[in-house]
Design a protein around this motif. Sequence first.
Motif: not given
Length: 388
Positions: A133-159
């Motif tokens: 909210t200070q910079t008004q820019a989106y920051q990436e907090i997690a990224r993963f491959n949909l088929e081959s990688e496990e869902r990180p904790a940050e994704y589960q929390i956000a979801k």
Amino acid sequence: MWRHIASNALTLFVFLLFIGGGAVVWGTNKYTSEGPLDQAICLQVPSGSSMSGVSQSLVEKGAISDGTIFRIGADYEGKTTAIKAGSFLIPENASMSDILQLITQSGRSTCGTVINYRIGVLSNSVQVNELNTQTQAYQEIARFNLESEERPAEYQIAKDSAGTRFQIVVAEGTTTWGVVEALKQIDILEGEIEEVPTEGSLAPEGYEVRAGMDRNAFIAQLAALQQQRVEKAWTERVDGLPLENREEVLILASIIEKETGVARERGQVASVFVNRLNQGMKLQTDPTVIYGITNGRGALGRGLRRSELRAATEYNTYVIPAMPPTPIANPGLASIEAAVNPENTDYIFFVADGTGGHAFAETLDEHNRNVARWREIEAERANQSSNN
């Protein structure tokens, strides 16, 4: 006596009117003047929120100084029941009037956490972004491959967090099989997909979705948009096209989509294929041959063999003197528009030019020179690769 009483009553009425008018002016100024926020905040408005609840939340966050004035202003503007659910960026010093507009107008969330599911041609990925909210820019907090990688904790929390927004982006050039397989992996969607749609019938685009949405409903949304795009393109097509119906628009658009990823080239590539069709020439395009081998189920993963280029199949445009029987991918809007409104050229050949684009030619001699240059570039690259 009665005259004295009447005089006193009139005086009291004028006094009360003056006081009331002053209160209105004061309240109006409070409602429209700068608010107390010293830095922007992200306001979460859950579905079913009331104006009373929102005003209380705004007071607690220090965005407004008086919830009563905010509610009176909302009532005066007739927006007490017009609250939209979502996540809204409230700028610093926003007035009560400004805030009311933000939470009652479009309903489009402007802050918070966004989970983006990207369905690509070769791979599918998930990205979790959060607005600073200070910079008004989106920051990436997690990224993963949909088929081959496990869902990180940050994704589960956000979801699982209230106020998180979800987007599904379908890239141009995907196949319907690829889209369906990806949708099966997106765990915020529900329902079994009833059938794979026809090739080319899904519109590549970015879509806002909600958790719990039925997969078939989402597919229907993509199909409706693609149908709308093709219908508009068909009615606005230029004269002289060798296309007999809307399905052939999709077929040609899908070939254009697979032949170039350079936006400025789409009209030129379209002109090559239109010129070839008008002259009764074979299209001779590799992507159609590849589709005939893979049926749109993943990448070929290798170069085409000579035997495959000579095989008489319905998708081998080196053999058949026409377009293939179906689209070979889901074309985007720009390719559809190029198919019905190609550039006016005499080009009938094109080949890669080494920059990611293509060299176009009107004659076979010119084309052969372009091919020779491309072979030199390939040889140089192969030599550099072997030396590294």
